[in-house]
Design a protein around this motif. Structure first.
Motif, mmCIF file in Angstrom:
data_model
loop_
_atom_site.group_PDB
_atom_site.id
_atom_site.type_symbol
_atom_site.label_atom_id
_atom_site.label_comp_id
_atom_site.label_asym_id
_atom_site.label_seq_id
_atom_site.Cartn_x
_atom_site.Cartn_y
_atom_site.Cartn_z
ATOM 1 N N PRO A 1 0.797 -1.234 0.000
ATOM 2 C CA PRO A 1 0.000 0.000 0.000
ATOM 3 C C PRO A 1 0.824 1.277 0.000
ATOM 4 C CG PRO A 1 -0.475 -1.392 1.927
ATOM 5 C CD PRO A 1 0.762 -1.908 1.301
ATOM 6 N N GLN B 1 0.168 6.733 2.536
ATOM 7 C CA GLN B 1 0.439 6.475 3.944
ATOM 8 C C GLN B 1 0.848 7.750 4.665
ATOM 9 O OE1 GLN B 1 -0.008 3.479 5.264
ATOM 10 N NE2 GLN B 1 -0.663 2.730 3.270
ATOM 11 N N PRO C 1 3.607 -10.061 -1.207
ATOM 12 C CA PRO C 1 4.769 -10.195 -0.329
ATOM 13 C C PRO C 1 4.355 -10.367 1.122
ATOM 14 C CG PRO C 1 4.426 -7.905 -0.851
ATOM 15 C CD PRO C 1 3.376 -8.663 -1.603
ATOM 16 N N ALA C 2 3.583 -11.379 1.402
ATOM 17 C CA ALA C 2 3.147 -11.584 2.778
ATOM 18 C C ALA C 2 2.895 -13.061 2.988
ATOM 19 C CB ALA C 2 1.879 -10.788 3.061
ATOM 20 N N ASP C 3 2.904 -13.490 4.205
ATOM 21 C CA ASP C 3 2.762 -14.910 4.500
ATOM 22 C C ASP C 3 1.478 -15.144 5.291
ATOM 23 O OD1 ASP C 3 2.932 -17.499 5.337
ATOM 24 O OD2 ASP C 3 5.053 -17.409 5.839
ATOM 25 N N VAL D 1 1.831 -16.964 8.795
ATOM 26 C CA VAL D 1 2.331 -16.144 9.902
ATOM 27 C C VAL D 1 1.246 -15.186 10.373
ATOM 28 C CG1 VAL D 1 3.985 -14.346 10.527
ATOM 29 C CG2 VAL D 1 4.730 -16.326 9.229
ATOM 30 N N SER D 2 0.462 -14.677 9.428
ATOM 31 C CA SER D 2 -0.658 -13.819 9.802
ATOM 32 C C SER D 2 -1.571 -14.545 10.763
ATOM 33 C CB SER D 2 -1.490 -13.467 8.565
ATOM 34 O OG SER D 2 -0.943 -12.402 7.892
ATOM 35 N N ILE E 1 -5.989 -7.754 4.054
ATOM 36 C CA ILE E 1 -4.874 -7.384 4.927
ATOM 37 C C ILE E 1 -4.099 -8.620 5.360
ATOM 38 C CG2 ILE E 1 -4.300 -6.525 7.217
ATOM 39 C CD1 ILE E 1 -6.493 -4.518 6.944
ATOM 40 N N VAL F 1 -3.993 -11.421 3.832
ATOM 41 C CA VAL F 1 -3.675 -12.254 2.678
ATOM 42 C C VAL F 1 -4.297 -13.640 2.820
ATOM 43 C CG1 VAL F 1 -1.843 -12.881 1.110
ATOM 44 C CG2 VAL F 1 -1.463 -11.118 2.786
ATOM 45 N N THR G 1 1.116 -0.587 9.290
ATOM 46 C CA THR G 1 0.135 0.471 9.059
ATOM 47 C C THR G 1 -0.815 0.600 10.245
ATOM 48 O OG1 THR G 1 -1.164 -1.190 7.888
ATOM 49 C CG2 THR G 1 0.112 0.328 6.558
ATOM 50 N N ARG H 1 8.860 3.097 5.747
ATOM 51 C CA ARG H 1 7.977 2.351 4.855
ATOM 52 C C ARG H 1 6.937 1.633 5.719
ATOM 53 N NH1 ARG H 1 7.934 -1.921 1.068
ATOM 54 N NH2 ARG H 1 9.650 -3.040 2.027
ATOM 55 N N GLN H 2 5.680 2.068 5.560
ATOM 56 C CA GLN H 2 4.626 1.425 6.323
ATOM 57 C C GLN H 2 3.968 0.375 5.465
ATOM 58 O OE1 GLN H 2 2.377 4.936 7.896
ATOM 59 N NE2 GLN H 2 2.203 3.613 9.665
ATOM 60 N N VAL H 3 3.937 -0.828 5.973
ATOM 61 C CA VAL H 3 3.320 -1.914 5.210
ATOM 62 C C VAL H 3 2.371 -2.675 6.108
ATOM 63 C CG1 VAL H 3 5.285 -2.217 3.669
ATOM 64 C CG2 VAL H 3 5.195 -3.487 5.803
ATOM 65 N N ALA H 4 1.550 -3.501 5.503
ATOM 66 C CA ALA H 4 0.645 -4.325 6.297
ATOM 67 C C ALA H 4 1.483 -5.254 7.167
ATOM 68 C CB ALA H 4 -0.251 -5.134 5.382
ATOM 69 N N SER I 1 1.308 -8.288 7.887
ATOM 70 C CA SER I 1 1.671 -9.578 7.308
ATOM 71 C C SER I 1 2.912 -9.467 6.444
ATOM 72 C CB SER I 1 0.502 -10.136 6.505
ATOM 73 O OG SER I 1 -0.027 -9.139 5.665
ATOM 74 N N GLU I 2 3.017 -8.379 5.706
ATOM 75 C CA GLU I 2 4.213 -8.223 4.878
ATOM 76 C C GLU I 2 5.421 -7.895 5.737
ATOM 77 O OE1 GLU I 2 4.052 -5.277 1.833
ATOM 78 O OE2 GLU I 2 6.221 -5.421 1.530
ATOM 79 N N LEU J 1 6.025 -8.818 8.769
ATOM 80 C CA LEU J 1 6.517 -10.024 9.428
ATOM 81 C C LEU J 1 7.260 -10.912 8.446
ATOM 82 C CD1 LEU J 1 3.595 -10.967 11.821
ATOM 83 C CD2 LEU J 1 5.805 -9.941 12.352
ATOM 84 N N LYS J 2 6.761 -10.991 7.236
ATOM 85 C CA LYS J 2 7.438 -11.856 6.272
ATOM 86 C C LYS J 2 8.872 -11.393 6.044
ATOM 87 C CE LYS J 2 6.887 -14.188 1.929
ATOM 88 N NZ LYS J 2 6.335 -14.236 0.611
ATOM 89 N N TYR K 1 10.703 -9.358 8.001
ATOM 90 C CA TYR K 1 11.443 -9.386 9.256
ATOM 91 C C TYR K 1 11.868 -10.812 9.590
ATOM 92 C CZ TYR K 1 12.158 -8.101 14.258
ATOM 93 O OH TYR K 1 12.640 -7.875 15.513
ATOM 94 N N ARG K 2 10.897 -11.725 9.541
ATOM 95 C CA ARG K 2 11.198 -13.105 9.882
ATOM 96 C C ARG K 2 12.139 -13.736 8.877
ATOM 97 N NH1 ARG K 2 6.970 -15.610 13.434
ATOM 98 N NH2 ARG K 2 7.698 -17.567 12.552
ATOM 99 N N LEU L 1 8.463 -2.135 16.031
ATOM 100 C CA LEU L 1 7.369 -3.057 16.353
ATOM 101 C C LEU L 1 7.189 -3.104 17.843
ATOM 102 C CD1 LEU L 1 8.316 -6.369 14.604
ATOM 103 C CD2 LEU L 1 6.348 -5.018 14.028
ATOM 104 N N SER L 2 6.174 -3.854 18.252
ATOM 105 C CA SER L 2 6.047 -4.095 19.681
ATOM 106 C C SER L 2 6.152 -5.600 19.947
ATOM 107 C CB SER L 2 4.708 -3.570 20.187
ATOM 108 O OG SER L 2 3.673 -4.037 19.366
#
Lengths: 263, 337, 533
Positions: free
Chosen positions: A121, A207, B33-35, B38-39, B298, B300, C379, C409-412, C414-415, C417-418, C420-421, C430-431
């Protein structure tokens, strides 16, 4: 043509933005956050102490530029595909029209959300997404126009003279087909601003700290009852800009072809 | 061209379109680009748990296999299991769709009830003050951001003035009606729970109005435009010349023909309502598809995204098809090739 | 003639309007009902052995009892609940729990050791279980659970841990909702297709807590009513708890103001400030067992490989500005990795906001000219109810003042974490929230890269630290353990890749109709002592 005045006003603001704005749109002043309208800050300050008036002005740039860019991209792509479909007919027509059907089968906000979510986004991707949802309408219009106009006499004449397809398209058809597209485009800019603001509101578009109007309303909604200025002024800005374009669109429509009342 | 063949052809094309949509959505949602695993599991999940659950969800198989399996299930009516909910997507949709349908339909009613009379008034008093007021009203509807209007009205009418009830479909202490259609107001009506019906209706007003206001604007303009056009036609002048009273001219002769394009607009705006529902439902905590759509994108949640995509496309296509058929039926002059 | 049905319909509608309930209650009225407005959309299931989200675990905590529990306010000493006492073997691997007699479930069935064993079996056997790792990390899985957890007689449960595990952590986990004891007879009766009863238990309850589930309408509300058979303590005055799903915190605030809700959960710092000046409401606060932090990847950004640079970042942050201005005071200073409220908490604040010092450290490290890094954040909201965007903008300002250019860069999530992990980030914001109230729950992720948690994600491989953390894990809460954690905190501060920004304060806006409101970040609201006027 009140619409024209409003739109012209916004264009001026958009172009002259940084000169007109009294402050830096990103400058924070945490000590004086959430303060109300004053002479120095006619629209008050937001949750980080930033000047709302300045941010609204910068937002005008973003909205005007984005709206125009998206519309240009959508109309360009739409005209090309629509003309192709209408002129060539047959297999070209069927395939292209089915593809546009696929996109038209979608409420625009939701499709835009999906594309934004996938591409990550931010403002650029949101605009891309909106362009993708907008072009089918122009393709439809362009195709309809070509189908109607291709049987006209001057086209026959040109062909008899041996003009190439491309020449006929560019010299005769496009100029005559432009009218309904122009009407649609002007109204569309307003719609695009609304959709983009909606996307930013749910977090799929621009954003923070970008001073985009949708983002500002989203950020200011928590303060709506007490510090109403943070969300209200950007909302009014959206209203005025969209209103302006709608009025201009109406005016263009009445001007170009009073018989054109269909969508 | 025969009406039946026309409908059949359109229906067939719709199926083709739907399949195209599933392919596109599937492809692009796997590029995200998301998993999703993990979500679902949350940030603290150790990597070995993530892989174990990924396998349990069948998400470690090759993509094209996943798509083919999805299609196979789809043909059997199985939309897969939602990742974030751990429930079949069809159950999720069955649960949340009625609320959105209820809201959209109520909004449509509001839009028509407000839009058509306003359009008529506007046309009859062309260029005089009722027309100006009506046009401003209509334009305001199509120009205001719906989320702002929703928050503003909720704040004023609920919080400050207490005239209307708060968020949700029912008050907190109101027991829900027996589940017949899933639409709260309808179920209350069908089961005779009058008190619940009243509560449901009260909760429906504000979201329906907010959502319908935008469409009301479009309908007003459409009605005004087409009525003006029709009023200039010859048969209207003939009726007037024959001495028919003005109201009768308008109602009997003009209106019927003027409303044809309005029917088209109604079909198109239904799609707009679905879009607007996304924003409105969040603000009013309405348990409908809008919230489901946002959440699934959000996190995914691919099966949910696919399922929602399909349903929305189906509804939208169905609405357009009905409108086109209605149009073709009502106006014998128009038959599409 | 056609007018008639329409007219009749209109009359019906009008009549039902007038009859609309203003406070219709199904049994219990507003006087005995507590309404808590929060966002419950995260709830996936109410099965206690599977639930992992806030709203679900909060509800489960009221419906199920555990072997042990933490009494209000004291999170360092577990207290008996279902187990009246327990013995620990000398090597700390075998726990023998002696259960109280006479406990019954809401169904009327007696609670015996077999129910406890069945509960453990469920936790390790249920598929797609996000909470299972709390138990499986001890080495208990579906293959060895029948030998690891046994019931020699109906009042005794023996847990034999396959490998050494921190005693403090073990007991903390026993108090966690994941170990909530289920009524095995009732659950077994509802098993379908080998699902361990999960399909049924997802939206029903079978526990021995003070409340049971009245209904859960997804996205609409969770409703609990009193369990009349509850006998582990005195019956609560509150008979009904409703969690309506209210997504917008503005609307939560409005409901609170109109009296339609008694508690608002998600209010922002600014909204809380407004609540404080409302005479009908008050704010209840407790330091949350969590922190908001900046993470610096020591490999992806060459500058961050140097400890001086990491320290420079910690000197560049304006901690007071964040806590006072952004959080409106809804945060407490924290720079160690163990939050206040837990054993091992370190109140020392090594870093004061000192841009000059930061710049000199950068120069020392050879990056006096500054460098650029990308800050990844979500976000959504940051800890404490402020927007991540606002916090990131502040951090960007602070670091910019010492020459470090940050691209936010603000992302959802889920992204985020992907990336970062996947060890792909440069900087993250993060918290981190508590799972169970033992210092190991924080020390391991932050300090021990072999856990493949936070330290690993930032590629911070510090073996001596791993040894220290492992040592402390196996100890009870003694002064020796405290000394080791002091060292851990010191090392993390001076060398670690985490700049701890603050510890958020959990704040609830509450109506003055509610009194005796006890609240802590592990047990949440104590409904047993709560009273309503």
């Amino acid at each position: 043509m009140a619409g024209g005045i409003i739109v012209a006003g916004f264009l001026v603001i958009a172009l002259a933005g940084p000169v007109l704005a009294p402050q830096d749109p990103l400058a924070q002043d945490l000590g004086r956050r959430l303060s109300g309208p004053t002479r120095d800050h006619p629209f008050g300050r937001d949750s980080l102490g930033r000047d709302v008036f300045t941010r609204v002005i910068y937002g005008a740039r973003i909205s005007v530029v984005s709206g125009t860019a998206v519309v240009l991209a959508a109309t360009a792509f739409g005209i090309v595909t629509g003309m192709l479909a209408g002129w060539k007919g047959g297999w070209w027509d069927e395939t292209l029209m089915r593809i546009t059907d696929m996109f038209l089968a979608f409420p625009s906000l939701i499709l835009a959300m999906a594309i934004s979510a996938i591409l990550r986004p931010n403002l650029t991707n949101a605009l891309l997404a909106i362009a993708v949802t907008s072009w089918p309408v122009y393709a439809r219009i362009a195709r309809g126009q070509v189908l109607t106009l291709r049987t006209r006499d001057y086209v026959e004449a040109a062909r008899a003279e041996g003009a190439t397809d491309a020449a006929i398209l560019t010299r005769h058809l496009i100029p005559n087909a432009v009218a309904p597209i122009l009407v649609q485009a002007t109204v569309d800019i307003g719609n695009i601003v609304l959709i983009s603001a909606g996307l930013s509101f749910i977090g799929f578009g621009a954003q923070p700290p970008t001073p985009e109007w949708g983002v500002m309303v989203s950020e200011g909604r928590r303060f709506l009852m007490d510090q109403w200025w943070i969300a209200t002024f950007p909302a009014i800005a959206i209203l005025l800009l969209v209103l302006g374009f709608n009025l201009v669109g109406d005016g263009v429509r009445d001007l170009l072809d009073p018989r054109l009342r269909k969508l | 061209m025969n009406l039946l063949r026309y409908v059949a052809r359109r229906a067939g094309l719709t199926v083709f379109v739907i399949f195209g949509i599933t392919l596109i959505t599937f492809v692009i949602s796997h590029v995200v680009p998301a998993d999703p695993v993990v979500s679902y599991l949350g940030e603290h999940a150790p990597p070995d748990l993530v892989e174990k659950v990924r396998h349990q969800m069948g998400l470690d198989r090759p993509r094209h296999i996943q798509y083919l399996l999805y299609l196979r299930d789809l043909i059997h009516g199985n939309l897969g299991v939602s990742i974030m909910d751990n429930r079949p997507v069809s159950r999720d949709l069955a649960q949340y769709l009625p609320a959105t349908v209820e809201l959209s339909t109520a909004a449509m009613v509001v839009a028509i009830v407000i839009g058509v009379p306003t359009g008529i008034v506007s046309a009859l008093y062309k260029d005089r003050w009722p027309d100006q007021v009506a046009r401003v009203f209509a334009l305001g509807g199509t120009s205001l951001p719906v989320f702002y209007v929703a928050l503003l009205l909720l704040g004023l009418l609920y919080s400050r003035l207490g005239i209307l009830p708060g968020p949700g479909q029912l008050g907190i202490y109101t027991p829900p009606p027996p589940h017949i259609t899933g639409m709260v107001a309808v179920d209350a009506l069908l089961s005779g729970s009058w008190a619940t019906l009243g509560d449901a209706l009260q909760h429906l007003i504000l979201p329906a109005f907010v959502l319908g206001y935008y469409s009301a604007g479009l309908i007003t303009r459409m009605t005004r435009g087409s009525l003006l056009e029709v009023l200039r036609q010859d048969y209207v002048r003939t009726a007037r010349a024959k001495g028919v009273a003005e109201p009768r001219v308008v109602l009997r002769h003009a209106l019927r023909n003027a409303l044809l394009p309005t029917v088209t607009v109604i079909g198109l705006t239904y799609g707009g309502l679905l879009s607007g529902a996304v924003l409105t439902e969040t603000i009013f905590s309405w348990p409908g598809l809008g919230r489901y759509v946002t959440n699934s994108m959000i996190s995914v949640d691919i099966p949910a995204v696919l399922g929602v995509t399909l349903v929305i496309a189906l509804i939208y296509s169905a609405a357009n098809l009905i409108v086109d058929v209605l149009y073709a039926y009502l106006d014998p002059q128009i038959r599409y090739t | 003639m056609r007018r008639l049905p329409i007219g009749v319909l209109a009359c019906i509608l009008l009549a039902s309007w007038a009859a609309a309930p203003g406070g219709l209650a199904a049994g219990y009225g507003p006087q005995q009902t507590v309404v808590i407005a929060l966002d419950i959309t995260d709830a996936v299931t109410l099965d206690p052995n599977l639930a992992y989200e806030l709203s679900a675990t909060m509800a489960d905590h009221q419906m199920y009892s555990n072997l042990v529990t933490f009494a209000r306010g004291n999170l360092t000493q577990p207290r008996p609940e279902v187990a009246q006492s327990w013995d620990v073997s000398k090597d700390g691997r075998i726990y023998t729990f002696h259960l109280k007699r006479g406990i019954v479930f809401s169904s009327g069935n007696s609670l015996t050791a077999d129910d406890v064993v069945y509960t453990f079996q469920r936790v390790v056997s249920l598929p797609k279980d996000p909470a299972a790792w709390l138990i499986t990390q001890m080495g208990i899985d579906d293959k060895n659970v029948s030998s690891a957890v046994t019931a020699p007689d109906p009042s005794t449960v023996v847990v034999a841990l396959p490998k050494p595990f921190s005693p403090g952590a073990f007991l903390s986990i026993m108090a966690n909702p994941v170990a909530g004891i289920v009524d095995s007879a009732t659950v077994k009766a509802h098993v379908v297709n080998n699902d361990w009863g999960n399909g049924w238990l997802t939206d029903h309850s079978a526990g021995s807590g003070p409340f049971q589930l009245a209904r859960w309408e997804r996205q609409v509300a969770i409703e609990l009513v009193e369990n009349p058979r509850y006998n582990l303590g005195p019956a609560p005055q509150v008979k009904r708890i409703i969690f309506p799903n209210i997504l917008e915190n503005t609307v939560q605030r409005e409901m609170l103001g109109r009296g339609d809700a008694d508690v608002a959960w998600n209010l922002s710092a600014a909204q809380l400030a407004a609540v404080r000046s409302d005479p009908r409401l008050y704010v209840v606060q407790t330091p949350d067992l969590a922190m908001e932090y900046l993470g610096m990847d020591v490999k992806n950004v060459p500058a961050f490989a140097k400890a001086e640079v990491r320290r420079a970042v910690k000197y560049a942050i304006d901690y007071d500005g964040i806590i006072n201005d952004l959080l409106n005071g809804n945060g407490t200073p924290l720079q160690g990795v163990i939050p206040k409220g837990l054993f091992g908490y370190e109140p020392t604040l090594w870093f004061k906001h000192d841009p000059a010092k930061a710049k000199s450290l950068l120069a020392e490290a050879g990056v006096g000219a500054g460098f650029t890094a990308e800050l990844l954040t979500s976000t959504g909201p940051a800890a404490g109810g402020i927007s991540s965007g606002d916090l990131a903008a502040k951090v960007k300002n602070d670091l910019g003042a010492v020459g470090i250019t940050i691209n936010v860069r603000q992302v959802a999530t889920s992204e985020l974490l992907k990336t970062y992990r996947g060890q792909q980030s440069q900087m993250v914001m993060l918290s981190w929230f508590v799972d169970y109230p033992d210092p190991d729950d924080f020390a391991k992720p932050f300090g021990d890269y072999t856990q493949k948690s936070l330290a690993w994600r930032l590629q911070y491989y510090n073996d001596p630290l791993v040894k220290l953390v492992g040592q402390a894990a196996e100890m009870q809460n003694t002064p020796e353990r405290g000394a080791i954690y002091t060292k851990v905190n010191e090392t993390m501060a001076q060398d670690g890749p985490f700049a701890i920004l603050y510890q958020p304060v959990l704040s609830l806006a509450v109506s003055k109709r509610l009194q005796n409101f006890l609240f802590d970040p592990v047990n949440f609201i104590d409904f047993l002592s709560l009273t309503k006027h």
